[in-house]
Scaffold this motif. Structure first.
Motif, PDB file in Angstrom:
ATOM      1  N   ASN A 151     -31.827 -34.080 -46.642  1.00 38.58           N
ATOM      2  CA  ASN A 151     -33.184 -34.594 -46.783  1.00 38.58           C
ATOM      3  C   ASN A 151     -34.118 -33.665 -47.520  1.00 38.58           C
ATOM      4  N   PHE A 189     -28.024 -32.739 -42.258  1.00 37.83           N
ATOM      5  CA  PHE A 189     -29.208 -33.600 -42.336  1.00 37.83           C
ATOM      6  C   PHE A 189     -30.377 -32.855 -42.964  1.00 37.83           C
ATOM      7  N   GLU A 190     -30.560 -31.597 -42.577  1.00 33.42           N
ATOM      8  CA  GLU A 190     -31.659 -30.793 -43.141  1.00 33.42           C
ATOM      9  C   GLU A 190     -31.477 -30.615 -44.647  1.00 33.42           C
ATOM     10  N   ASN A 202     -26.818 -31.163 -37.958  1.00 35.79           N
ATOM     11  CA  ASN A 202     -28.205 -30.706 -38.126  1.00 35.79           C
ATOM     12  C   ASN A 202     -28.388 -30.026 -39.469  1.00 35.79           C
ATOM     13  N   PRO A 220     -30.030 -42.265 -34.762  1.00 36.45           N
ATOM     14  CA  PRO A 220     -30.256 -41.086 -33.928  1.00 36.45           C
ATOM     15  C   PRO A 220     -31.744 -40.727 -33.831  1.00 36.45           C
ATOM     16  N   LEU A 221     -32.080 -39.946 -32.837  1.00 38.07           N
ATOM     17  CA  LEU A 221     -33.456 -39.568 -32.580  1.00 38.07           C
ATOM     18  C   LEU A 221     -34.094 -38.836 -33.766  1.00 38.07           C
ATOM     19  N   TYR A 222     -33.309 -38.031 -34.484  1.00 35.08           N
ATOM     20  CA  TYR A 222     -33.893 -37.261 -35.583  1.00 35.08           C
ATOM     21  C   TYR A 222     -34.249 -38.127 -36.791  1.00 35.08           C
ATOM     22  N   GLN A 223     -33.834 -39.381 -36.795  1.00 33.26           N
ATOM     23  CA  GLN A 223     -34.217 -40.288 -37.882  1.00 33.26           C
ATOM     24  C   GLN A 223     -35.648 -40.781 -37.644  1.00 33.26           C
ATOM     25  N   ARG A 224     -36.383 -40.934 -38.709  1.00 29.42           N
ATOM     26  CA  ARG A 224     -37.727 -41.488 -38.574  1.00 29.42           C
ATOM     27  C   ARG A 224     -37.634 -42.968 -38.206  1.00 29.42           C
ATOM     28  N   ARG A 247     -34.846 -44.830 -28.521  1.00 33.21           N
ATOM     29  CA  ARG A 247     -36.086 -45.612 -28.628  1.00 33.21           C
ATOM     30  C   ARG A 247     -35.913 -46.934 -27.880  1.00 33.21           C
ATOM     31  N   LYS A 257     -23.186 -43.273 -36.217  1.00 37.92           N
ATOM     32  CA  LYS A 257     -24.567 -42.787 -36.223  1.00 37.92           C
ATOM     33  C   LYS A 257     -25.001 -42.630 -37.677  1.00 37.92           C
TER      34      LYS A 257
END
Length: 187
Positions: free
Chosen positions: A185, A181-182, A178, A22-26, A107, A70
């Motif tokens: 991490n 994930f917050e 969200n 997903p986009l929020y992953q680095r 990406r 995901k």
């Protein structure tokens, strides 16, 4: 029905289901050192005559949407395993990867690069990114680990794909991703 908690061999991980970053992953950030360490850990287990036993390399936390998983946690390891499998395919002749089942929906360059790596298309100089660097790191680390440890490549690859296990856990559908994930991490 898909099991919510399951042990997957590297072979099953790379060849059965589709995974998305997903986009929020680095971006993929592992360096040569992390890839070499992963390969050395597997080589240690392989050389300790554990070939009848599984070697667990951690967890993969995912959220299932339609038929795509995901990745919430475990992206670096999963991407590294894909790059190692690609290096084994192209540099060592071990074609254990049926298709690349790792996608980067947000990406486009990463998606193109991993597909080009699978097809062994030449990546243009300006199109290089973290995945092409990771591929080179995987290739070089494989050469070093196989040579320095004097491993039989076929036996090592068989062990890697069949006895190296990752534990996949699927999060409940009603979970606020969200928030999860917050919190996940920030621990």
């Amino acid at each position: 029905m898909v099991e919510t908690h399951i042990s997957l061999s590297v072979n099953r991980l790379l060849n059965e289901d589709t995974y998305a970053i997903p986009l929020y992953q680095r971006n993929f950030a592992w360096t040569y050192d992390e890839i070499e360490q992963l390969l050395n850990d597997v080589a240690d287990a392989f050389q300790e005559n554990r070939d009848n036993y599984n070697y667990y390399i951690g967890t993969l936390v995912v959220n299932k949407e339609n038929d795509i998983f995901k990745i919430i946690d475990g992206q670096q390891r999963t991407t590294a395993l894909n790059l190692i499998a690609l290096a084994l395919k192209h540099e060592f002749g071990f074609d254990r990867l049926k298709a690349v089942k790792l996608t980067f929906p947000a990406r486009k360059k990463s998606n193109k690069n991993i597909q080009d790596l699978f097809a062994k298309k030449k990546i243009l100089e300006g199109d290089e990114n973290e995945l092409t660097r990771g591929y080179r790191h995987a290739r070089d680390a494989l050469k070093k680990v196989l040579e320095e440890r004097r491993l039989d490549p076929q036996s090592f690859v068989d062990y890697l794909f069949e006895n190296v296990i990752i534990f996949r856990s699927i999060l409940p559908e009603d979970l606020d991703l969200n928030l999860y994930f917050e919190r996940f991490n920030s621990r």
